[in-house]
Scaffold this active site. Structure first.
Site, PDB file in Angstrom:
ATOM      1  N   PHE A   1      12.368  24.425  30.050  1.00 47.19           N
ATOM      2  CA  PHE A   1      13.216  23.638  30.960  1.00 47.19           C
ATOM      3  C   PHE A   1      14.697  23.630  30.547  1.00 47.19           C
ATOM      4  CE2 PHE A   1      14.422  18.900  31.459  1.00 47.19           C
ATOM      5  CZ  PHE A   1      15.159  19.119  32.613  1.00 47.19           C
TER       6      PHE A   1
ATOM      7  N   THR B   1       4.769  30.170  25.897  1.00 42.41           N
ATOM      8  CA  THR B   1       3.600  29.292  25.904  1.00 42.41           C
ATOM      9  C   THR B   1       3.374  28.814  27.341  1.00 42.41           C
ATOM     10  OG1 THR B   1       4.819  27.223  25.640  1.00 42.41           O
ATOM     11  CG2 THR B   1       4.279  28.443  23.606  1.00 42.41           C
TER      12      THR B   1
ATOM     13  N   ILE C   1       9.008  31.472  16.998  1.00 43.20           N
ATOM     14  CA  ILE C   1       9.952  31.121  15.927  1.00 43.20           C
ATOM     15  C   ILE C   1       9.211  30.929  14.602  1.00 43.20           C
ATOM     16  CG2 ILE C   1      11.724  30.113  17.419  1.00 43.20           C
ATOM     17  CD1 ILE C   1      10.670  27.302  16.429  1.00 43.20           C
TER      18      ILE C   1
ATOM     19  N   PHE D   1      16.078  25.643  20.927  1.00 36.36           N
ATOM     20  CA  PHE D   1      15.402  24.769  21.888  1.00 36.36           C
ATOM     21  C   PHE D   1      13.880  24.867  21.739  1.00 36.36           C
ATOM     22  CE2 PHE D   1      19.389  25.708  24.173  1.00 36.36           C
ATOM     23  CZ  PHE D   1      19.751  24.467  24.670  1.00 36.36           C
ATOM     24  N   ALA D   2      13.391  25.915  21.071  1.00 35.76           N
ATOM     25  CA  ALA D   2      11.941  26.163  21.064  1.00 35.76           C
ATOM     26  C   ALA D   2      11.196  25.020  20.398  1.00 35.76           C
ATOM     27  CB  ALA D   2      11.645  27.466  20.321  1.00 35.76           C
TER      28      ALA D   2
ATOM     29  N   THR E   1      15.656  15.232  19.481  1.00 37.91           N
ATOM     30  CA  THR E   1      15.369  14.209  20.476  1.00 37.91           C
ATOM     31  C   THR E   1      15.659  12.812  19.928  1.00 37.91           C
ATOM     32  OG1 THR E   1      13.518  13.147  21.628  1.00 37.91           O
ATOM     33  CG2 THR E   1      12.955  14.375  19.659  1.00 37.91           C
ATOM     34  N   ASP E   2      15.911  11.879  20.850  1.00 38.91           N
ATOM     35  CA  ASP E   2      16.106  10.479  20.426  1.00 38.91           C
ATOM     36  C   ASP E   2      14.799   9.856  19.931  1.00 38.91           C
ATOM     37  OD1 ASP E   2      14.831  10.308  22.894  1.00 38.91           O
ATOM     38  OD2 ASP E   2      16.284   8.933  23.797  1.00 38.91           O
ATOM     39  N   GLU E   3      13.672  10.521  20.213  1.00 37.15           N
ATOM     40  CA  GLU E   3      12.377   9.935  19.828  1.00 37.15           C
ATOM     41  C   GLU E   3      12.177   9.873  18.324  1.00 37.15           C
ATOM     42  OE1 GLU E   3       8.919  11.286  21.772  1.00 37.15           O
ATOM     43  OE2 GLU E   3       9.869  11.344  23.735  1.00 37.15           O
TER      44      GLU E   3
ATOM     45  N   TYR F   1       4.313  14.397  18.224  1.00 40.89           N
ATOM     46  CA  TYR F   1       5.482  15.170  18.694  1.00 40.89           C
ATOM     47  C   TYR F   1       6.754  14.682  18.021  1.00 40.89           C
ATOM     48  CZ  TYR F   1       9.591  16.143  21.543  1.00 40.89           C
ATOM     49  OH  TYR F   1      10.853  16.493  21.937  1.00 40.89           O
TER      50      TYR F   1
ATOM     51  N   LYS G   1       9.349  16.530  15.328  1.00 44.88           N
ATOM     52  CA  LYS G   1      10.786  16.756  15.549  1.00 44.88           C
ATOM     53  C   LYS G   1      11.591  16.090  14.423  1.00 44.88           C
ATOM     54  CE  LYS G   1      12.627  18.517  18.541  1.00 44.88           C
ATOM     55  NZ  LYS G   1      13.015  19.935  18.809  1.00 44.88           N
TER      56      LYS G   1
ATOM     57  N   ASN H   1      10.362   3.034  34.028  1.00 44.84           N
ATOM     58  CA  ASN H   1       9.586   4.039  34.772  1.00 44.84           C
ATOM     59  C   ASN H   1       9.274   3.550  36.180  1.00 44.84           C
ATOM     60  OD1 ASN H   1       9.599   5.567  32.449  1.00 44.84           O
ATOM     61  ND2 ASN H   1       7.591   4.834  31.760  1.00 44.84           N
TER      62      ASN H   1
ATOM     63  N   GLY I   1       0.123   4.368  21.799  1.00 39.85           N
ATOM     64  CA  GLY I   1       1.345   4.245  20.981  1.00 39.85           C
ATOM     65  C   GLY I   1       2.632   4.375  21.782  1.00 39.85           C
TER      66      GLY I   1
END
Ligand code: NAD
Ligand code: DAU
Length: 333
Positions: free
Chosen positions: A11, A36, A58, A77-78, A120-122, A147, A151, A246, A272
């Site tokens: 994306f 993928t 990668i 980005f991968a 990411t902000d996560e 995830y 990261k 959301n 979670g």
């Protein structure tokens, strides 16, 4: 300038490649992508003649070494990117996001190539729902999902390679992106394409969780700003003040698409599930002069709906498989 764009068929990477081809004709681009399930080669159809494309991971040192040698910069980005998938099978996230980043770091170190690592902000975990605070570059790492933990690990690896081996790297942590070419597993495209397919949108739990939305072009302009003017070794947070629950985003999509406000299903919540993300991007704005240009989220969502309406051939082939996977996971819970 010759850049390697990893994950360039996904994306944000595909939008980055398309925008770079359109705005920086002097930049030579090599895309490295493992293709993928999350990739869509058609996203690059219109620029295919203008780029080199290498299919590979990668996490594969031989391929990475060959692609990185001779480049001026790598933009990474991968990644495996979907939280829900990381809850059912974390291992691809460990392999690509952690091991893959280490393989890239090893190659840019040996070839002395600049790296910009997309994160990411996560990595910061979540914030309370009704509080003014936002993430800054100084917020401690507290990731919640496999995830976001993968990261976070990748960011730590980048910082370790900068400090220990003088690798020339920068990091950016961005909030939730929306726009064209986003995989239909993700919240906004999933709801739009459900409606376009005659299905009801699916809201997790009460829908009170807040995400901080940014248009993908604003994210990618910020990445170029950091490539052009960012200080080596530094981290920049990217966000466009787009906080919305959301439920609010879904209400806008239903309205734009002419559906009744209650025409959606409430489905079991994500395990979670992070409550709220919010980015304070004042450092990037103040020090590097970046500004988002898509200030109107409603207008951005309208354009995104229009894009999915006009590009059914891009998303329709994968849609049934994604919904079948969601249904299987719901039954398993
Ligand atoms: P995406 O899932 O749409 O695309 C990921 C791409 O990476 C795909 O083309 C896939 O084939 C490729 N890929 C996966 N594993 C690979 C491997 N081992 N080797 C080479 N290529 C591989 O992801 P996205 O939403 O475009 O996210 C891109 C990056 O931005 C990720 O690093 C993600 O963590 C980060 N990010 C995303 C968001 C968001 O809202 N989507 C926000 C902040 C940061
Ligand atoms: O914050 C940046 C992150 O944003 C990126 O690092 C991730 O790669 C990207 O996937 C995104 O993570 P989220 O988990 O926030 O995005 P997702 O689109 O999966 O979900 C957005 C919100 O919508 C989240 O609160 C869960 C909810 N949701 C999601 C889906 C797929 C629903 O209510 N229903 C759904 O069907």
């Amino acid at each position: 300038m010759h850049i390697v764009v990893t994950g360039g068929a996904g994306f944000i990477g595909a939008n980055f490649v398309r925008r770079t081809v359109a705005t920086r004709p002097d930049v030579r681009i090599t895309v490295l992508d493992a293709l993928t399930y999350a990739a869509n080669e058609a996203s690059l159809d219109e620029v295919r003649e203008r780029i080199d494309f290498v299919k590979g991971s990668i996490a594969d040192p031989a391929v990475v070494d060959e692609v990185v040698a001779g480049a001026d910069a790598v933009v990474n980005f991968a990644a495996d990117t979907h939280n829900d998938n990381s809850l059912s099978d974390p291992w691809p996230f460990v392999d690509t996001n952690i091991r893959g980043t280490a393989v890239l770091l090893d190659a840019v170190r040996r070839h002395d190539v600049r790296l910009h690592h997309i994160s990411t902000d996560e990595v910061f975990g979540d914030l309370p729902l009704d509080a003014p605070e936002r993430f800054t570059e100084d917020t401690p790492y507290r990731p919640s999902s496999p995830y976001s933990a993968s990261k976070a690990s990748s960011d730590h690896l980048v910082r370790a390679w900068v400090r220990s081996f003088d690798v020339r790297a920068t990091i950016s942590n961005c909030s939730n992106n929306y726009g064209p070419y986003q995989h239909v597993e993700k919240f906004i495209p999933r709801q739009i394409t459900n409606i376009l397919s005659g299905e009801r949108p699916k809201l997790y739990g009460a829908g009170a969780n807040v995400r901080d939305w940014i248009h993908v072009d604003d994210h990618n302009d910020a990445v170029w700003t950091i490539l052009d003017r960012g200080e080596i070794g530094e981290t920049y947070l990217i966000g466009a003040d787009g906080e919305r629950s959301n439920r609010e985003v879904l209400r806008t999509l239903l309205e734009v698409m002419g559906r009744p406000a209650d025409d959606f299903d409430v489905v079991p919540d994500r395990a979670g599930h992070d409550l709220r993300y919010a980015i304070d991007s004042s450092r990037l704005r103040r020090e590097l002069g970046w500004q988002p240009t898509h200030a109107d989220l409603d207008a951005g969502l309208r354009d995104t709906v229009e894009w999915y309406r006009r590009n059914r051939a891009w998303w329709e082939p994968g849609k049934a498989g994604v919904e079948a996977a969601y249904a299987r996971r719901e039954t398993a819970r």
